[in-house]
Design a protein around this motif. Sequence first.
Motif, PDB file in Angstrom:
ATOM      1  N   ARG A   1       0.846  -1.187   0.000  1.00  0.00           N
ATOM      2  CA  ARG A   1       0.000   0.000   0.000  1.00  0.00           C
ATOM      3  C   ARG A   1       0.882   1.237   0.000  1.00  0.00           C
ATOM      4  NH1 ARG A   1      -3.809   2.649   4.670  1.00  0.00           N
ATOM      5  NH2 ARG A   1      -5.557   3.323   3.356  1.00  0.00           N
ATOM      6  N   LEU A   2       0.715   2.052  -1.002  1.00  0.00           N
ATOM      7  CA  LEU A   2       1.452   3.308  -1.099  1.00  0.00           C
ATOM      8  C   LEU A   2       0.597   4.451  -0.572  1.00  0.00           C
ATOM      9  CD1 LEU A   2       2.957   2.996  -4.706  1.00  0.00           C
ATOM     10  CD2 LEU A   2       3.841   2.090  -2.547  1.00  0.00           C
ATOM     11  N   SER A   3       1.275   5.421   0.033  1.00  0.00           N
ATOM     12  CA  SER A   3       0.591   6.624   0.510  1.00  0.00           C
ATOM     13  C   SER A   3       1.315   7.849  -0.021  1.00  0.00           C
ATOM     14  CB  SER A   3       0.579   6.671   2.040  1.00  0.00           C
ATOM     15  OG  SER A   3      -0.124   5.577   2.583  1.00  0.00           O
ATOM     16  N   CYS A   4       0.579   8.936  -0.149  1.00  0.00           N
ATOM     17  CA  CYS A   4       1.156  10.194  -0.611  1.00  0.00           C
ATOM     18  C   CYS A   4       0.441  11.315   0.122  1.00  0.00           C
ATOM     19  CB  CYS A   4       0.991  10.335  -2.116  1.00  0.00           C
ATOM     20  SG  CYS A   4       1.409  11.975  -2.774  1.00  0.00           S
ATOM     21  N   VAL A   5       1.192  12.097   0.888  1.00  0.00           N
ATOM     22  CA  VAL A   5       0.616  13.216   1.624  1.00  0.00           C
ATOM     23  C   VAL A   5       0.919  14.503   0.881  1.00  0.00           C
ATOM     24  CG1 VAL A   5       0.575  14.479   3.780  1.00  0.00           C
ATOM     25  CG2 VAL A   5       0.877  12.003   3.810  1.00  0.00           C
TER      26      VAL A   5
ATOM     27  N   CYS B   1      -7.034  16.973  -8.915  1.00  0.00           N
ATOM     28  CA  CYS B   1      -6.700  15.699  -9.537  1.00  0.00           C
ATOM     29  C   CYS B   1      -5.403  15.149  -8.957  1.00  0.00           C
ATOM     30  CB  CYS B   1      -6.554  15.882 -11.049  1.00  0.00           C
ATOM     31  SG  CYS B   1      -5.875  14.451 -11.892  1.00  0.00           S
ATOM     32  N   MET B   2      -5.426  13.884  -8.539  1.00  0.00           N
ATOM     33  CA  MET B   2      -4.224  13.220  -8.051  1.00  0.00           C
ATOM     34  C   MET B   2      -4.069  11.892  -8.778  1.00  0.00           C
ATOM     35  SD  MET B   2      -4.220  14.070  -3.977  1.00  0.00           S
ATOM     36  CE  MET B   2      -2.424  13.891  -3.846  1.00  0.00           C
ATOM     37  N   ALA B   3      -2.837  11.439  -8.888  1.00  0.00           N
ATOM     38  CA  ALA B   3      -2.591  10.242  -9.691  1.00  0.00           C
ATOM     39  C   ALA B   3      -1.335   9.531  -9.216  1.00  0.00           C
ATOM     40  CB  ALA B   3      -2.439  10.629 -11.157  1.00  0.00           C
ATOM     41  N   TRP B   4      -1.234   8.281  -9.622  1.00  0.00           N
ATOM     42  CA  TRP B   4      -0.014   7.489  -9.461  1.00  0.00           C
ATOM     43  C   TRP B   4       0.537   7.177 -10.850  1.00  0.00           C
ATOM     44  CZ3 TRP B   4       2.331   6.906  -4.915  1.00  0.00           C
ATOM     45  CH2 TRP B   4       1.574   7.023  -3.746  1.00  0.00           C
ATOM     46  N   PHE B   5       1.826   7.384 -10.998  1.00  0.00           N
ATOM     47  CA  PHE B   5       2.563   6.985 -12.183  1.00  0.00           C
ATOM     48  C   PHE B   5       3.651   6.013 -11.752  1.00  0.00           C
ATOM     49  CE2 PHE B   5       1.215   9.878 -15.620  1.00  0.00           C
ATOM     50  CZ  PHE B   5       0.427  10.750 -14.901  1.00  0.00           C
TER      51      PHE B   5
ATOM     52  N   ARG C   1      -6.730  -5.274  -9.784  1.00  0.00           N
ATOM     53  CA  ARG C   1      -5.661  -5.596  -8.820  1.00  0.00           C
ATOM     54  C   ARG C   1      -5.307  -4.397  -7.939  1.00  0.00           C
ATOM     55  NH1 ARG C   1      -0.702  -6.757 -10.521  1.00  0.00           N
ATOM     56  NH2 ARG C   1      -0.841  -5.531 -12.448  1.00  0.00           N
ATOM     57  N   PHE C   2      -5.335  -3.203  -8.509  1.00  0.00           N
ATOM     58  CA  PHE C   2      -4.969  -1.980  -7.781  1.00  0.00           C
ATOM     59  C   PHE C   2      -6.214  -1.157  -7.494  1.00  0.00           C
ATOM     60  CE2 PHE C   2      -0.350  -1.354  -9.523  1.00  0.00           C
ATOM     61  CZ  PHE C   2      -0.061  -2.673  -9.181  1.00  0.00           C
ATOM     62  N   THR C   3      -6.196  -0.464  -6.351  1.00  0.00           N
ATOM     63  CA  THR C   3      -7.278   0.447  -6.001  1.00  0.00           C
ATOM     64  C   THR C   3      -6.701   1.777  -5.546  1.00  0.00           C
ATOM     65  OG1 THR C   3      -8.686  -1.398  -5.295  1.00  0.00           O
ATOM     66  CG2 THR C   3      -9.311   0.808  -4.565  1.00  0.00           C
ATOM     67  N   ILE C   4      -7.108   2.854  -6.209  1.00  0.00           N
ATOM     68  CA  ILE C   4      -6.698   4.194  -5.805  1.00  0.00           C
ATOM     69  C   ILE C   4      -7.799   4.798  -4.954  1.00  0.00           C
ATOM     70  CG2 ILE C   4      -7.644   5.305  -7.883  1.00  0.00           C
ATOM     71  CD1 ILE C   4      -5.237   7.232  -7.800  1.00  0.00           C
ATOM     72  N   SER C   5      -7.401   5.513  -3.916  1.00  0.00           N
ATOM     73  CA  SER C   5      -8.367   6.186  -3.049  1.00  0.00           C
ATOM     74  C   SER C   5      -7.714   7.415  -2.453  1.00  0.00           C
ATOM     75  CB  SER C   5      -8.870   5.238  -1.951  1.00  0.00           C
ATOM     76  OG  SER C   5      -7.800   4.826  -1.123  1.00  0.00           O
ATOM     77  N   ARG C   6      -8.515   8.248  -1.828  1.00  0.00           N
ATOM     78  CA  ARG C   6      -7.970   9.452  -1.208  1.00  0.00           C
ATOM     79  C   ARG C   6      -8.804   9.830  -0.003  1.00  0.00           C
ATOM     80  NH1 ARG C   6      -8.216  14.020  -5.682  1.00  0.00           N
ATOM     81  NH2 ARG C   6      -7.662  15.397  -3.939  1.00  0.00           N
ATOM     82  N   ASP C   7      -8.155  10.478   0.947  1.00  0.00           N
ATOM     83  CA  ASP C   7      -8.817  11.021   2.117  1.00  0.00           C
ATOM     84  C   ASP C   7      -8.582  12.531   2.052  1.00  0.00           C
ATOM     85  OD1 ASP C   7      -9.469  12.026   4.674  1.00  0.00           O
ATOM     86  OD2 ASP C   7      -8.974  10.135   5.631  1.00  0.00           O
ATOM     87  N   ASN C   8      -9.572  13.268   1.607  1.00  0.00           N
ATOM     88  CA  ASN C   8      -9.387  14.702   1.389  1.00  0.00           C
ATOM     89  C   ASN C   8      -9.112  15.451   2.692  1.00  0.00           C
ATOM     90  OD1 ASN C   8      -9.736  14.506  -1.403  1.00  0.00           O
ATOM     91  ND2 ASN C   8     -11.954  14.727  -1.252  1.00  0.00           N
TER      92      ASN C   8
ATOM     93  N   TYR D   1      -3.837   7.237  -1.712  1.00  0.00           N
ATOM     94  CA  TYR D   1      -3.410   5.857  -1.470  1.00  0.00           C
ATOM     95  C   TYR D   1      -3.430   5.058  -2.778  1.00  0.00           C
ATOM     96  CZ  TYR D   1      -4.716   7.159   3.301  1.00  0.00           C
ATOM     97  OH  TYR D   1      -4.838   7.793   4.517  1.00  0.00           O
ATOM     98  N   LEU D   2      -2.631   4.009  -2.796  1.00  0.00           N
ATOM     99  CA  LEU D   2      -2.701   3.018  -3.869  1.00  0.00           C
ATOM    100  C   LEU D   2      -2.539   1.647  -3.224  1.00  0.00           C
ATOM    101  CD1 LEU D   2      -3.004   2.609  -6.940  1.00  0.00           C
ATOM    102  CD2 LEU D   2      -0.505   2.410  -7.040  1.00  0.00           C
ATOM    103  N   GLN D   3      -3.620   0.894  -3.166  1.00  0.00           N
ATOM    104  CA  GLN D   3      -3.578  -0.475  -2.674  1.00  0.00           C
ATOM    105  C   GLN D   3      -3.272  -1.382  -3.848  1.00  0.00           C
ATOM    106  OE1 GLN D   3      -3.906  -1.741   0.537  1.00  0.00           O
ATOM    107  NE2 GLN D   3      -3.328  -3.667  -0.436  1.00  0.00           N
ATOM    108  N   MET D   4      -2.178  -2.112  -3.752  1.00  0.00           N
ATOM    109  CA  MET D   4      -1.734  -2.968  -4.846  1.00  0.00           C
ATOM    110  C   MET D   4      -1.780  -4.417  -4.386  1.00  0.00           C
ATOM    111  SD  MET D   4       1.456  -0.713  -6.301  1.00  0.00           S
ATOM    112  CE  MET D   4       2.456  -0.944  -4.828  1.00  0.00           C
ATOM    113  N   ASN D   5      -2.639  -5.208  -5.000  1.00  0.00           N
ATOM    114  CA  ASN D   5      -2.775  -6.628  -4.690  1.00  0.00           C
ATOM    115  C   ASN D   5      -2.361  -7.473  -5.888  1.00  0.00           C
ATOM    116  OD1 ASN D   5      -3.915  -5.918  -2.177  1.00  0.00           O
ATOM    117  ND2 ASN D   5      -5.979  -5.871  -3.039  1.00  0.00           N
ATOM    118  N   SER D   6      -2.133  -8.751  -5.636  1.00  0.00           N
ATOM    119  CA  SER D   6      -1.744  -9.688  -6.704  1.00  0.00           C
ATOM    120  C   SER D   6      -0.614  -9.106  -7.551  1.00  0.00           C
ATOM    121  CB  SER D   6      -2.956 -10.006  -7.586  1.00  0.00           C
ATOM    122  OG  SER D   6      -4.006 -10.552  -6.822  1.00  0.00           O
ATOM    123  N   LEU D   7       0.404  -8.625  -6.898  1.00  0.00           N
ATOM    124  CA  LEU D   7       1.499  -7.969  -7.603  1.00  0.00           C
ATOM    125  C   LEU D   7       2.250  -8.951  -8.495  1.00  0.00           C
ATOM    126  CD1 LEU D   7       2.659  -5.651  -4.730  1.00  0.00           C
ATOM    127  CD2 LEU D   7       2.126  -4.884  -7.051  1.00  0.00           C
ATOM    128  N   LYS D   8       2.728  -8.406  -9.619  1.00  0.00           N
ATOM    129  CA  LYS D   8       3.465  -9.181 -10.606  1.00  0.00           C
ATOM    130  C   LYS D   8       4.854  -8.569 -10.787  1.00  0.00           C
ATOM    131  CE  LYS D   8      -0.835  -9.979 -13.197  1.00  0.00           C
ATOM    132  NZ  LYS D   8      -1.518  -9.812 -14.514  1.00  0.00           N
TER     133      LYS D   8
END
Length: 120
Positions: free
Chosen positions: A19-23, A30-34, A63-70, A76-83
């Motif tokens: 699980r990644l976090s970004c403060v 707009c927020m994103a993960w690259f 597999r991945f879920t992006i979410s945010r707590d305003n 956040y980026l929840q990453m499951n079943s990673l390859k």
Amino acid sequence: QVRLVESGGGSVQAGGSLRLSCVASAGIYCMAWFRQAPGKEREGVATITSGGSTGYTDSVKGRFTISRDNAKRTLYLQMNSLKPEDTGIYYCAARWDVSCSGGVDLYNFWGQGTQVTVSS
């Protein structure tokens, strides 16, 4: 100027989760993960608007879920079943646009990146 600070990267075996976090230092629309793998261009992984609308690149759907707590200004980026092909440096990015459409060049603010390594 908005400062973004990522955390949560690491090494995991294939099939595992991270699980990644970004403060963010300020509220932003707009927020994103690259991510960027060695020798490859930076690619978009997932986006989320301040209203909660999300988008994913095809390779991570389901597999991945992006979410945010305003309230906490945290992404956040929840990453499951990673390859193994998910390996790379993951960057948090943000911009003032209400919409998240468009590519990497439209993002004004970037975090320092966090390494994700998935072994087979």
